[in-house]
Design an enzyme around this catalytic site. Structure first.
Site, PDB file in Angstrom:
ATOM      1  N   LYS A  42      31.421  22.877  47.020  1.00  0.00           N
ATOM      2  CA  LYS A  42      32.472  23.586  47.735  1.00  0.00           C
ATOM      3  C   LYS A  42      32.071  25.039  48.052  1.00  0.00           C
ATOM      4  O   LYS A  42      31.076  25.548  47.530  1.00  0.00           O
ATOM      5  CB  LYS A  42      33.763  23.553  46.910  1.00  0.00           C
ATOM      6  CG  LYS A  42      34.315  22.132  46.679  1.00  0.00           C
ATOM      7  CD  LYS A  42      34.575  21.382  47.979  1.00  0.00           C
ATOM      8  CE  LYS A  42      35.587  20.263  47.865  1.00  0.00           C
ATOM      9  NZ  LYS A  42      35.119  19.050  47.191  1.00  0.00           N
TER      10      LYS A  42
HETATM   11  C1  PLP Z   1      36.346  18.004  46.544  1.00  0.00           C
HETATM   12  C2  PLP Z   1      37.716  17.573  46.938  1.00  0.00           C
HETATM   13  C3  PLP Z   1      38.699  17.247  45.995  1.00  0.00           C
HETATM   14  C4  PLP Z   1      38.461  17.107  44.541  1.00  0.00           C
HETATM   15  O1  PLP Z   1      37.770  18.097  43.940  1.00  0.00           O
HETATM   16  P1  PLP Z   1      36.878  17.847  42.634  1.00  0.00           P
HETATM   17  O2  PLP Z   1      36.749  19.230  42.107  1.00  0.00           O
HETATM   18  O3  PLP Z   1      35.570  17.282  43.063  1.00  0.00           O
HETATM   19  O4  PLP Z   1      37.632  16.970  41.713  1.00  0.00           O
HETATM   20  C5  PLP Z   1      39.980  16.953  46.458  1.00  0.00           C
HETATM   21  N1  PLP Z   1      40.259  16.942  47.766  1.00  0.00           N
HETATM   22  C6  PLP Z   1      39.331  17.219  48.688  1.00  0.00           C
HETATM   23  C7  PLP Z   1      39.723  17.217  50.134  1.00  0.00           C
HETATM   24  C8  PLP Z   1      38.029  17.516  48.309  1.00  0.00           C
HETATM   25  O5  PLP Z   1      37.109  17.751  49.246  1.00  0.00           O
END
Ligand code: PLP
Length: 403
Positions: free
Chosen positions: A186
């Site tokens: 992210k």
């Molecule tokens: C990455 C993501 C999540 C979940 O995040 P994690 O930290 O990997 O559990 C939820 N929603 C979206 C749209 C994502 O891209």
């Protein structure tokens, strides 16, 4: 999008603070921790950055969604509306509470369609959860109007669009609750981590308790704390929070670079007549995490995707065929394949996927290509990348499928 590209000195310094005293947990051990409260510090800094009253860190973006839903009292049998184009975390976080995910079409924003949401509302609907996929947002104003009209919660999943804005406010702050992920890929990473933000004091208090076994966090003696409600362990560790604190200092820089690179690529592709772009709702500004574009039809999009890969243009995705992000491949959900037995409310409440019509979603997704925008490219690299993409796309458009 990736914050891992800028990992460095700041992150290492915060991590070393934690390693020096060895207190890896965010609660307790006050005599040992030498004044370091990395998780708390991150929460205060992030809430200030987002201009909201409360931030609750969690172990992941997925757990942030569960914590957010639980904090607002969502539970067994409650229906939560989510888009067909999202990440599996959307329905996982809902099912974890015995609530029922209701899939709903997207529109040309590539996010939840307000018109489709209107049709999906039932007496059991409690939450509308737009997911701001690939750097841009759903039509939040229309969704908010629907929510107000039907007394529903608006929960924004801004995991992929941190830094994007709507009406001059950060995505995630427009709804009642907003969630973020700080996983490794992210825009800001903690390694693993997530956050829920809100201006609602009650939700914030509930979230604080729920993510730590129901501890009320009153007083400094953990053993003497009360547990007003059941909870779970969705805590973030001090080490992960330390990474996030380092990343936060680079947030503005990362966003600016992302947008700069996005603009160059977009400008280059704009000169191809057949290429069009997703609709960004009025008063919305993308985060620039991805460049998303439409080709005239599915066949062309597939060929462009294949040829981009062959030309060495990495990180371009054709989500229509992807396992994690589009409903088409979610057989485990459709066939209710859990390891144990799902709660009866979930089993009874799920849509009948054998008859449901998501052709409106298919229409947009089958033509969409999304390319990750990186921060570390030099200006020359971005220019070359754009030129190469343009060449590949133009080539595909000028040749018939058979050749
Ligand atoms: C990455 C993501 C999540 C979940 O995040 P994690 O930290 O990997 O559990 C939820 N929603 C979206 C749209 C994502 O891209």
């Amino acid at each position: 999008m990736p914050g891992f590209e800028v990992f460095g000195e700041e992150e290492r310094n915060h991590i070393n603070d934690v390693l020096e005293n060895g207190v890896l947990m965010r609660y307790g051990f006050d005599a040992m921790r030498n004044g370091h409260h990395k998780a708390k510090e991150f929460e205060l800094a992030f809430a200030e950055k987002m201009k909201v009253n409360h931030c609750q860190l969690t172990s992941s973006g997925t757990s942030a969604l569960t914590v957010a839903l639980a904090s607002a009292g969502i539970g067994a049998g409650d229906e939560v509306i989510i888009p067909t184009f999202t990440f599996v975390a959307s329905f996982e976080s809902i099912i974890a509470l015995g609530a029922v995910p209701i899939l709903c079409d997207i529109d040309d924003t590539l996010c939840l369609s307000p018109e489709a949401v209107k049709k999906a509302i039932t007496p059991k609907t409690k939450v509308v959860m737009p997911v701001h996929m690939c750097g841009s947002m759903a039509d939040l104003k229309s969704l908010k109007e629907i929510c107000d009209q039907h007394d529903l919660l608006l929960l924004e999943d801004a995991c992929q669009a941190i830094g994007g804005t709507y009406d001059d406010n950060y995505l995630g702050t427009y709804g009642d609750l907003g969630c973020f992920s700080f996983d490794y890929v992210k825009t800001i990473t903690c390694g693993e981590g997530g956050a829920m933000i809100t201006n609602n004091h009650k939700y914030a208090t509930n979230a604080d308790q729920f993510q730590d076994h129901g501890h009320d966090h009153i007083g400094s003696d953990r053993g003497a704390e009360q547990h007003p409600f059941l909870g779970y362990n969705y805590r973030i560790s001090e080490l992960n929070a330390a990474v996030g604190l380092g990343q936060l200092t680079k947030f503005d820089h990362v966003l600016a670079k992302q947008r700069e690179h996005y603009s160059i690529l977009r400008e280059t592709l704009s000169s191809i007549e057949e290429v069009t772009f997703r609709r960004v709702p009025d008063h919305g500004v993308e985060s620039g995490a991805f460049l998303n574009f439409f080709l005239p039809d599915q066949e062309t999009a597939k060929r462009v995707h294949t040829q981009l890969g062959r030309a060495g243009i990495d990180a371009c995705f054709y989500w229509f065929d992807n396992n994690w992000h589009y409903y088409k491949k979610w057989d485990h959900l459709k066939n209710q394949r859990s390891m144990g037995k799902l709660p009866q409310e979930v089993r009874n409440g799920m849509q009948d996927f054998s008859t449901i019509d998501f052709s409106a979603s298919d229409h947009w997704m089958s033509r969409t290509i999304s390319c990750l925008v990186k921060v570390g490219w030099s200006e020359e690299e971005v220019q070359q990348r754009g030129a190469k993409m343009k060449q590949v796309i133009s080539n595909v458009l000028s040749t018939s499928p058979a050749s």
